[in-house]
Design an enzyme around this catalytic site. Structure first.
Site, PDB file in Angstrom:
ATOM      1  N   CYS A  78     -42.649 -17.352  43.694  1.00 17.88           N
ATOM      2  CA  CYS A  78     -41.749 -18.278  43.220  1.00 17.88           C
ATOM      3  C   CYS A  78     -42.470 -19.283  42.122  1.00 17.88           C
ATOM      4  O   CYS A  78     -41.884 -19.435  41.014  1.00 17.88           O
ATOM      5  CB  CYS A  78     -41.127 -19.187  44.325  1.00 17.88           C
ATOM      6  SG  CYS A  78     -40.277 -18.359  45.344  1.00 17.88           S
ATOM      7  N   HIS A 139     -39.497 -26.529  42.875  1.00 18.50           N
ATOM      8  CA  HIS A 139     -40.830 -25.966  43.400  1.00 18.50           C
ATOM      9  C   HIS A 139     -41.811 -25.893  42.244  1.00 18.50           C
ATOM     10  O   HIS A 139     -42.636 -24.943  42.294  1.00 18.50           O
ATOM     11  CB  HIS A 139     -40.486 -24.441  43.725  1.00 18.50           C
ATOM     12  CG  HIS A 139     -41.135 -23.824  44.881  1.00 18.50           C
ATOM     13  ND1 HIS A 139     -41.203 -22.506  45.292  1.00 18.50           N
ATOM     14  CD2 HIS A 139     -42.157 -24.657  45.543  1.00 18.50           C
ATOM     15  CE1 HIS A 139     -42.075 -22.612  46.297  1.00 18.50           C
ATOM     16  NE2 HIS A 139     -42.876 -23.613  46.590  1.00 18.50           N
ATOM     17  N   HIS A 293     -33.178 -16.613  49.599  1.00 23.48           N
ATOM     18  CA  HIS A 293     -34.521 -16.727  50.384  1.00 23.48           C
ATOM     19  C   HIS A 293     -34.051 -17.088  51.723  1.00 23.48           C
ATOM     20  O   HIS A 293     -33.138 -17.584  52.137  1.00 23.48           O
ATOM     21  CB  HIS A 293     -34.952 -17.978  49.703  1.00 23.48           C
ATOM     22  CG  HIS A 293     -36.576 -18.088  50.093  1.00 23.48           C
ATOM     23  ND1 HIS A 293     -37.120 -18.488  51.184  1.00 23.48           N
ATOM     24  CD2 HIS A 293     -37.504 -18.040  49.186  1.00 23.48           C
ATOM     25  CE1 HIS A 293     -38.458 -18.263  51.308  1.00 23.48           C
ATOM     26  NE2 HIS A 293     -38.691 -18.459  49.957  1.00 23.48           N
ATOM     27  N   HIS A 346     -38.207 -12.825  40.954  1.00 26.70           N
ATOM     28  CA  HIS A 346     -39.178 -11.837  41.483  1.00 26.70           C
ATOM     29  C   HIS A 346     -38.374 -10.920  42.229  1.00 26.70           C
ATOM     30  O   HIS A 346     -37.211 -11.134  42.687  1.00 26.70           O
ATOM     31  CB  HIS A 346     -40.356 -12.234  41.861  1.00 26.70           C
ATOM     32  CG  HIS A 346     -40.429 -13.305  43.116  1.00 26.70           C
ATOM     33  ND1 HIS A 346     -39.829 -12.980  44.136  1.00 26.70           N
ATOM     34  CD2 HIS A 346     -40.579 -14.381  43.008  1.00 26.70           C
ATOM     35  CE1 HIS A 346     -39.911 -14.039  45.009  1.00 26.70           C
ATOM     36  NE2 HIS A 346     -40.437 -14.948  44.354  1.00 26.70           N
TER      37      HIS A 346
END
Ligand code: NAG
Ligand code: NAG
Ligand code: NAG
Length: 618
Positions: A78, A139, A293, A346
């Protein structure tokens, strides 16, 4: 007289031209909506060939826009992937890379973050008069020196508005429901009671010691008591649920701890109201999903709706939220004037499983997944671009593209120039998307694992081949597996990787699954390819300036950096009130959602884990 009328008509003409120009200039600045899903696999979507997952809204984007089949993330984790997306540069250039096992920011107590002299697409568009907003996952760091300096807050990177998680969803963010209600009360009461008790005790001992000598047993119990108190205090301080699972609106903490299951719907509401407020445009909305997630906090409405367990339900919930955003664009008449981009940071996380239940995404025919630097499954992600009337509908482009392309692409659309004092690795996608050119400008793409270069992709300008040379690959374990089940994430260096000299070579145009390495004796171009790629690596490495690596070394979470809503150490709060869901119905939803979501065996696992939860949450 004649001159005068000529002048008048001239000035009228000027006026007319002027207004035309300014209207056109406005038309030239399309709105931009960038949608990034977290950990979504390319094989999870209907439009990428998944026949059993229902993702009608993602598929609609594919039907109405361009579908990219070789869209590559700059990293398979991430934090670095998002840094590259935001800046259009390989994360190794901004220092958002790590030389250790930990490749992301793991706590809000970490002072690292995207360097402030990096320029994001939001900053570029803001300068061009765009209103910019970020909903969801950030993040990229938060604090530098104190719990509220917010030095790495999205506001400092060009975003006018922020609603979301400064960190990322993690397992503790969706705790065991049976403990939930107690928790909120418990942590406050515990501290209060113990503080009061200790005050009373100290006072009493003080008084007693005036008349009699204090008995040892009392001193011992005091010591024990203080020990217990600090234990509880300390463990609550290290509990990620309290200190990392929180939501903010701009600089204000709105929920600590957050109610994970309702965060998605608040985000959608925020996005819709952002679109409504800014319907006159131009605006940039970066909608950064907390989905898909782990721990997959899903509302009851979606539990059991898919053929693929909790993970499938959660993906379908994400799709429905996307639908609400697309509907809002239609409702506000913004559709034809808005470029929509959809991607994932990703590949899916193969190792995320609970018992036999797969909790991570599916990367289709591609080998590997999240956390693997070179294998295709970790970096080849969905890529859909819709702009009705300006981009062809239903077109498929198989050329290599990169998430780093978004910065130069939207910069060009907004009339901004990209920073000239640094290397920008992305390329303007518009010529390729419109069909003005058939070839990608990316001849080489470099695939990193942390700070280490693992593989290189070469798409020669005059050929259909897509060569990929792997210098380093992870060691899958247990032996025979196709992922790193024993360590949850594959490693980038050390004992758990294999170095290849000569490199492993594949031609993705013939072998997209990277199943059989090419041999020197059977592949006539073998030597040429290896030589050319090696020369490209040399040039690339020369272009990288040494920089402080934000994510390297040991990065202990510092307790004084953790945000607190309220008066420290009483940091619990929920300022969302009843605006989105009543807290009682939320608890009900969560509990039944959890119960339905987990099969009996999983439920047992959960119960086994309960002691662990208790300790962690105290
Ligand atoms: C569709 O996605 C699910 C969930 O990730 C996966 O288990 C399944 O294998 C996929 N099916 C196909 C045909 O790709
Ligand atoms: C940002 O600052 C660091 C530290 O001074 C420097 O090494 C780096 O080159 C700068 N980056 C850019 C893009 O100017
Ligand atoms: C929130 O909703 C609950 C249940 O509907 C209600 O009892 C409570 O008064 C509401 N609280 C506020 C602050 O509106």
């Amino acid at each position: 007289m004649k001159l005068r009328s000529l002048l008048t008509s001239l000035s009228w003409m000027c006026l007319f031209l002027n207004t035309c120009q300014s209207r056109e200039a406005n038309d030239d600045k399309p709105n931009v909506v960038l949608i990034m899903v977290d950990d979504l696999g390319i094989g999870d979507l209907g439009c990428y060939g998944n026949g059993t997952m229902r993702t009608p809204h993602v598929d609609r984007l594919a039907r109405e826009g361009v579908r990219l089949t070789q869209n590559i993330a700059a990293a398979s984790m991430c934090t670095p992937s998002r840094s590259a997306f935001l800046t259009g540069r390989y994360p190794v250039r901004s220092g958002m890379v790590s030389d250790t096992e930990v490749r992301v920011i793991t706590t809000l107590g970490d002072c690292s973050g995207l360097p402030l002299n990096e320029t994001t697409f939001a900053a570029l568009l803001k300068k061009q008069g765009y209103t910019t907003g970020l909903m969801g996952k950030w993040h990229q760091g938060l604090n530098c020196q104190s719990r509220s300096d917010h030095c790495h807050h999205p506001h400092n990177y060009g975003f006018d508005y922020f609603y979301g998680m400064p960190l990322s969803l993690t397992e503790p963010c969706w705790p065991d429901p049976s403990r939930d209600t107690e928790l909120a009360i418990e942590s406050k009461i515990w501290l209060c009671v113990q503080l009061v008790a200790i005050a009373v005790l100290t006072f009493t001992i003080g008084k007693l010691s005036c008349w009699v000598s204090v008995p040892w047993s009392l001193i011992l119990s005091m010591v024990l008591f203080i020990f217990l108190l600090s234990y509880f205090w300390f463990s609550s301080y290290t509990s990620p649920l309290y200190w990392d699972c929180l939501l903010m609106r701009d600089h204000e903490i709105t929920e600590q701890p957050m109610k994970a299951e309702r965060a998605g719907s608040i985000m959608v509401k925020e996005a819709v109201s952002f679109l409504e407020r800014n319907r006159k445009g131009p605006f940039l909305l970066f909608f950064s999903f907390l989905h898909v997630h782990t721990p997959l906090p899903t509302t009851t409405e979606f539990i059991g709706t898919s053929k693929h367990g909790l993970y499938g339900d959660h993906v379908q919930e994400m799709d429905s939220m996307l639908g609400k955003i697309l509907d809002a664009l239609d409702d506000f008449g913004l559709r034809d004037h808005t470029l929509v981009y959809f991607t994932s940071d990703h590949g899916g996380h193969l190792e995320a499983r609970l018992g036999h239940a797969q909790l991570g995404g599916w990367n289709g025919i591609y080998k590997g997944g999240k956390g693997m630097g070179g294998w295709e499954g970790g970096i080849r992600v969905p890529g859909l671009v819709r702009w009705p009337g300006k981009l062809p509908a239903g077109k498929v482009i198989e050329e290599p593209t990169s998430l780093m392309d978004i910065l130069p692409t939207v910069a060009a659309l907004a009339g901004a120039t990209v920073p000239q004092d640094r290397v920008i690795d992305g390329r303007d996608l518009m010529p390729l998307l419109r069909g003005d050119t058939q070839r990608s400008e990316h001849e080489f793409l470099f695939h990193y694992c942390g700070v280490y270069l693992h593989a290189v992709r070469w798409h020669p300008k005059d050929s259909e081949a897509v060569w990929k040379a792997h210098y380093v690959t992870p060691v899958f374990q247990p032996p025979g597996a196709l992922a790193c089940y024993e360590t949850i994430f594959c490693q980038c260096s050390g004992k758990l990787v294999t170095s290849h000299n000569p490199p492993l070579l594949f031609d993705l145009s013939r072998d997209p699954s990277e199943s059989t390495p090419l041999m020197r004796d059977t592949e006539p171009l073998y030597d040429l390819v290896i030589r050319t790629v090696a020369a490209a690596v040399k040039r690339h490495k020369e272009s990288i300036k040494p920089i402080h690596q934000q994510l390297s070394g040991s990065r202990e979470g510092k307790v004084w950096l953790k945000p607190c809503c309220g008066v420290f150490p009483f940091c619990l709060c929920d300022k969302e009130g009843n605006s989105s869901a009543t807290s009682s119905s939320w608890e009900g939803t969560m509990e039944s959602g959890r119960r339905n979501a987990l099969s009996d065996t999983q439920g047992m696992n959960l119960r086994v884990n309960k002691l662990h939860y208790h300790l962690q949450l105290l």
